[in-house]
Write an enzyme that holds these catalytic residues in place. Structure first.
Site, PDB file in Angstrom:
ATOM      1  N   CYS A 133      32.406  35.423  46.502  1.00  0.00           N
ATOM      2  CA  CYS A 133      32.043  36.402  45.483  1.00  0.00           C
ATOM      3  C   CYS A 133      30.540  36.635  45.579  1.00  0.00           C
ATOM      4  CB  CYS A 133      32.418  35.898  44.092  1.00  0.00           C
ATOM      5  SG  CYS A 133      31.985  36.989  42.737  1.00  0.00           S
ATOM      6  N   HIS A 175      41.419  37.873  40.878  1.00  0.00           N
ATOM      7  CA  HIS A 175      39.988  37.568  40.931  1.00  0.00           C
ATOM      8  C   HIS A 175      39.224  38.435  39.931  1.00  0.00           C
ATOM      9  CE1 HIS A 175      36.311  36.388  43.353  1.00  0.00           C
ATOM     10  NE2 HIS A 175      35.850  37.450  42.691  1.00  0.00           N
ATOM     11  N   GLU A 176      39.537  39.738  39.896  1.00  0.00           N
ATOM     12  CA  GLU A 176      38.801  40.649  39.021  1.00  0.00           C
ATOM     13  C   GLU A 176      39.185  40.484  37.552  1.00  0.00           C
ATOM     14  OE1 GLU A 176      36.334  41.897  40.323  1.00  0.00           O
ATOM     15  OE2 GLU A 176      36.911  41.669  42.412  1.00  0.00           O
ATOM     16  N   HIS A 179      37.272  37.758  36.056  1.00  0.00           N
ATOM     17  CA  HIS A 179      35.918  38.140  35.651  1.00  0.00           C
ATOM     18  C   HIS A 179      35.890  38.656  34.213  1.00  0.00           C
ATOM     19  CE1 HIS A 179      33.229  37.540  39.001  1.00  0.00           C
ATOM     20  NE2 HIS A 179      34.013  38.181  39.839  1.00  0.00           N
TER      21      HIS A 179
END
Length: 218
Positions: A133, A175-176, A179
């Site tokens: 990342c 993954h997003e 966030h």
């Protein structure tokens, strides 16, 4: 556990920004920045059609492409809203062999926008790959993710949408979405696998995950 060749992909990158503001060419927001550890807020539906919000989406896509990355969440550009974009282009896969692409279930994905997304795993199967990342610049680690997920939310026009997907696009989404909850991949990784990018490439490039785990004592 499904075997997989080691892959390293920086899943998200960003430039600092504020809602409706001008592009700020400061360095990428790095781990330690409060915005990366806070839960993002839902976007009011009435704001989606505004020029300011549409400009934010355009900046996110542009930043993702320039990074380059295959996904970006709004907190990574300093915006505490639940918005993500993703896109995986053919030119980003040129270093992979056909076998590696098949192993990762990695296919081109046209740009997608999800506002206020909700993610649900589909099935019980999980797969492990290296992730990186740009908010944790220069490092990577093995992360176990659901192989298939379903994501629901609003698109860039404020219309409801649902996407059920498996393989690499599912990993990007997880993954997003993480966030947006203030979670980084380093919170989920096998800590013994955490390494610099050159070490990952030199030690594990092309090896099956089973061999990597055995070498790391996982």
């Amino acid at each position: 556990m499904k075997h997989a060749l080691v892959v390293l992909l920086v899943l998200s990158g960003c430039v600092k920004n504020v809602p409706g503001g001008a592009m700020d060419e400061n360095p990428i927001v790095q781990t330690g920045a409060p915005v990366l550890r806070a839960k993002a807020e839902d976007v009011p539906v009435e704001r989606i059609a505004t020029p300011e919000f549409q400009a934010l989406i355009s900046r996110m896509i542009d930043t993702m492409r320039k990074a380059p990355g295959v996904g970006l969440a709004a907190p990574q550009i300093g915006v505490p809203w639940r918005v993500l974009v993703l896109e995986d282009r053919e030119e980003l896969m040129t270093a992979l062999t056909p076998a590696e692409r098949a192993e990762r279930e990695r296919v081109p994905v046209q740009v997608r926008v999800f506002i206020n997304p909700t993610l649900t795993p589909v099935g019980d199967e999980k797969v492990t790959f290296f992730e990186g990342c740009l908010s944790v610049a220069g490092f990577a680690g093995l992360v176990e993710r659901w192989r298939e997920v379903e994501v629901s939310g609003l698109d860039e026009k404020g219309q409801p949408q649902t996407w059920r997907v498996k393989g690499w696009p599912a990993r990007i989404l997880q993954h997003e979405v993480d966030h947006l909850a203030g979670t980084l991949y380093i919170d989920r990784m096998f800590t013994r696998s955490f390494s610099t990018l050159p070490q990952v490439k030199a030690r594990f490039g092309g090896k099956p995950i089973a061999d990597v785990r055995r070498e790391l004592g996982l």
